[in-house]
Design an enzyme around this catalytic site. Structure first.
Site, short mmCIF file in Angstrom:
data_model
loop_
_atom_site.label_atom_id
_atom_site.label_comp_id
_atom_site.label_asym_id
_atom_site.label_seq_id
_atom_site.Cartn_x
_atom_site.Cartn_y
_atom_site.Cartn_z
N LYS A 147 0.85 -1.19 0.00
CA LYS A 147 0.00 0.00 0.00
C LYS A 147 0.88 1.23 0.00
O LYS A 147 1.98 1.22 0.56
CB LYS A 147 -0.90 0.02 1.24
CG LYS A 147 -1.72 1.32 1.39
CD LYS A 147 -2.49 1.37 2.70
CE LYS A 147 -3.19 2.72 2.85
NZ LYS A 147 -3.95 2.83 4.10
N GLU A 197 -8.71 12.66 12.59
CA GLU A 197 -8.02 11.44 13.03
C GLU A 197 -7.09 11.66 14.21
O GLU A 197 -6.08 12.37 14.11
CB GLU A 197 -7.24 10.83 11.86
CG GLU A 197 -6.60 9.50 12.19
CD GLU A 197 -6.06 8.77 10.98
OE1 GLU A 197 -5.57 7.65 11.14
OE2 GLU A 197 -6.14 9.34 9.86
N GLU A 241 -7.83 -2.21 3.30
CA GLU A 241 -6.97 -1.06 3.59
C GLU A 241 -7.00 -0.72 5.08
O GLU A 241 -5.97 -0.45 5.69
CB GLU A 241 -7.42 0.14 2.76
CG GLU A 241 -6.60 1.39 2.97
CD GLU A 241 -7.16 2.61 2.25
OE1 GLU A 241 -6.77 3.73 2.62
OE2 GLU A 241 -7.99 2.44 1.33
N GLU A 377 -11.68 11.04 -4.74
CA GLU A 377 -11.63 11.08 -3.28
C GLU A 377 -10.80 12.26 -2.79
O GLU A 377 -11.19 12.95 -1.84
CB GLU A 377 -11.05 9.77 -2.74
CG GLU A 377 -10.97 9.74 -1.21
CD GLU A 377 -10.45 8.42 -0.67
OE1 GLU A 377 -9.65 8.44 0.29
OE2 GLU A 377 -10.88 7.37 -1.18
#
Length: 393
Positions: A147, A197, A241, A377
């Protein structure tokens, strides 16, 4: 560190008063689910050096205690790249209030952004970003890595300097329950944003981390918005993910903790622009005195903002992103001499310098990623800032 201001009886207007008193020339602002913080001046700066960052911060705070200063707090930003200088300081004064989410005045409407003729320049162009995603996907299919998080920027330039106090206010009021910040990031530069976050917080013996990975844009249509949220919870690509990030955080925290509670499945968290898969992990450290910053540094960078394996993903980012991230995807927050603190992932942010705002947005790329979907996105993630400055996307 005083908790009475953060957890005592709510005073209407206390948190919004700190928000409105922010001045980028001499202040640092941080708001979370537990408190609102406004700091002024600089009593001491955390020096750059070869020693681990958390050790340099501890030494700086201990020196303040020896000088007779009670409850010293360090506030600021840590960059994405290891070894790059952090911008952390012990302020002259720090004021606390309850969280913005508990201040009724945070819900009041705000004045719209000033009508500025912004010049918008994407770096790279959307088609260039899509090409980078396609390159990364092809390399993952060859087995080079698992990733990578690829980002792009928008450089906004206005005829005059933007009002950063008003901009911060719009960001905070758009999502009072999020993490809003404005801190210096270098000479003449200010980092400000509204991150969803939490990288890591610690209070006493309780550690909390809340990784987000796997996202989809919100919809103005309620039925479509609910459909997108439900689809995200079942998305094989996004669940994969997310699991990579959760597993990496579990592995990184395990050596420091005697207990670690990791839910089996993620839940959803929403911002004004996005839905995210979310997992709240709690832990009890073996050493109750270990600092929040030391634990945050053990996690940083997570696969949510870098990729996996970390070193390979960082190399790929350097090859495919045509800009220096600087403070973007680093961490921003505060810590005290007891080891308590809150550090959030530096996303949904911009760096202001003179008449220019540099906006950042990224997406996690895995083998199943679509260049078109990831470009869309990142465009959705830009929305938080573009609406705050009055730019139509």
């Amino acid at each position: 560190m005083p908790d009475d201001a953060a957890e005592g009886p709510d005073t209407v207007g206390a948190a919004t008063a700190l928000l409105e008193a922010y001045d980028h020339r001499d202040a640092r602002f941080f708001a979370s689910a537990t408190r609102t913080l406004l700091a002024h001046g600089v009593r001491a700066e955390v020096p750059h050096g070869d020693a681990p960052l958390h050790r340099r911060v501890t030494e700086t705070l201990d020196a303040q205690l020896l000088d007779g200063h009670e409850n010293p707090v360090v506030v600021g930003a840590v960059p994405f790249l290891p070894g790059a200088p952090a911008v952390l300081a012990v302020p002259e004064t720090v004021r606390f209030a309850p969280p913005l989410s508990r201040d009724p005045l945070a819900a009041l409407p705000v004045a719209p952004p000033a009508a500025l003729d912004w010049d918008v320049r994407p770096v790279p162009a959307p088609e260039g970003y899509a090409a980078a995603v396609a390159t990364a996907v092809e390399r993952m299919k060859r087995g080079e890595f698992g990733k990578v998080v690829l980002s792009r920027t928008l450089e906004l330039t206005a005829p005059q300097e933007p009002d950063l106090t008003a901009l911060l206010g719009r960001l905070a009021r758009r999502d009072p329950s999020g993490y809003t910040f404005a801190v210096p990031s270098g000479p003449g530069r200010t980092l400000l944003g509204a991150s969803p976050e939490l990288l890591l917080s610690k209070r006493g013996g309780r550690v909390v981390t809340n990784p987000l990975a796997g996202s989809t844009p919100r919809s103005a249509d309620l039925a479509e918005d609910v459909r997108r949220a439900a689809a995200l919870l079942e998305s094989e690509k996004d669940l994969y993910e997310h699991a990579m990030v959760v597993d990496a955080i579990r592995d990184a925290l395990a050596p420091y903790c005697r207990t670690l509670d990791v839910p089996e499945r993620p839940t959803l968290v929403r911002t004004a622009a996005m839905w995210h898969l979310s997992t709240t992990i709690t832990a009890d450290p073996v050493d109750p005195g270990i600092s929040a910053l030391e634990l945050a540094c053990a996690l940083h960078p997570t696969p949510a903002i870098c990729g996996t394996p970390t070193d390979t993903a960082r190399e790929v980012i350097g090859e495919l992103e045509p800009f220096d991230r600087g403070a973007y995807t680093g961490m921003v927050g505060w810590g005290d001499a007891n080891g308590d603190g809150e550090w959030v992932v530096t996303i949904r942010c911009a760096e202001a310098e003179g008449r220019t705002l540099r906006l950042f947005a990224g997406a996690g790329i895995v083998e199943q990623s679509s260049p078109e979907a990831e470009t869309a996105e990142t465009a959705a993630k830009f929305r938080t800032f573009l609406q705050a400055v009055g730019v139509e996307q």
